[in-house]
Design a protein around this motif. Structure first.
Motif, PDB file in Angstrom:
ATOM      1  N   THR A 134       0.790  -1.238   0.000  1.00 28.86           N
ATOM      2  CA  THR A 134       0.000   0.000   0.000  1.00 28.86           C
ATOM      3  C   THR A 134       0.816   1.278   0.000  1.00 28.86           C
ATOM      4  O   THR A 134       0.256   2.350  -0.192  1.00 28.86           O
ATOM      5  N   ARG A 135       2.133   1.203   0.225  1.00 28.34           N
ATOM      6  CA  ARG A 135       2.937   2.419   0.383  1.00 28.34           C
ATOM      7  C   ARG A 135       4.243   2.347  -0.378  1.00 28.34           C
ATOM      8  O   ARG A 135       4.807   1.278  -0.550  1.00 28.34           O
ATOM      9  N   THR A 136       4.693   3.534  -0.802  1.00 27.75           N
ATOM     10  CA  THR A 136       6.046   3.702  -1.311  1.00 27.75           C
ATOM     11  C   THR A 136       6.642   4.875  -0.547  1.00 27.75           C
ATOM     12  O   THR A 136       6.093   5.981  -0.579  1.00 27.75           O
ATOM     13  N   ASP A 137       7.725   4.622   0.167  1.00 28.62           N
ATOM     14  CA  ASP A 137       8.397   5.656   0.957  1.00 28.62           C
ATOM     15  C   ASP A 137       9.844   5.767   0.524  1.00 28.62           C
ATOM     16  O   ASP A 137      10.458   4.795   0.081  1.00 28.62           O
ATOM     17  N   LEU A 138      10.379   6.965   0.680  1.00 32.45           N
ATOM     18  CA  LEU A 138      11.802   7.234   0.502  1.00 32.45           C
ATOM     19  C   LEU A 138      12.287   7.747   1.845  1.00 32.45           C
ATOM     20  O   LEU A 138      11.656   8.627   2.429  1.00 32.45           O
TER      21      LEU A 138
END
Length: 157
Positions: A134-138
């Motif tokens: 559900t997520r894409t983080d940097l």
């Protein structure tokens, strides 16, 4: 006086709980504050607008198709701080660095060309890529057992 076996079992139980309390990023049983570091990523997965949280509050990063990027309120490295202040608005290009035997994770590499040409390390220019269902983080990943203070989340349209 408690039985030695009960005392030992109590100590083992306390030690089993200890890592979960020390790991601010959570455990597999609980939702992590950021997705686990990805071993690979494609440009199509990363294109979009990211908004910051915690130390990155107010920071925005836009990754465009073809490798262009823009950043707002990006943290200035020590070398340029006297000239640019604590944060700057900039642009440049981006690329994905594949996992290596040393990193075991894919990294987003930013190349700032405006407001000035930043050399590697002059500002925050490498971020860990974390993805889940559900997520894409940097995020800046100093310690995988601690929730990163500088993190950006891909905004869903």
């Amino acid at each position: 006086m408690p039985h030695p076996v009960r005392r030992a079992l109590g100590a083992v139980a306390a030690l089993a709980v200890l890592p979960a309390t020390l790991t601010a990023c959570g455990s597999d049983a609980l939702e992590r504050c950021v997705p686990a570091a990805a071993e690979s990523a494609t440009p199509g997965e990363l294109v979009g607008r990211y908004e910051g949280a915690h130390e990155a509050d107010g920071v925005r990063l836009t990754l465009s198709p073809g490798g262009a990027m823009t950043a707002q309120k990006w943290p200035t490295g020590d070398y340029h701080r006297a000239e640019l202040g604590k944060a700057f608005n900039g642009s440049g290009t981006w690329e994905i660095e594949p996992a290596t035997s040393a990193t075991h994770r894919a990294l987003l590499r930013l190349h700032f060309t405006k407001p000035a040409l930043f050399l590697q390390g002059d500002t925050l220019d490498k971020l860990t890529i974390g993805t889940d269902a559900t997520r894409t983080d940097l995020y800046e990943d100093f310690d995988p057992d601690v929730c990163p203070d500088f993190r950006l989340r891909l905004q869903k349209s």
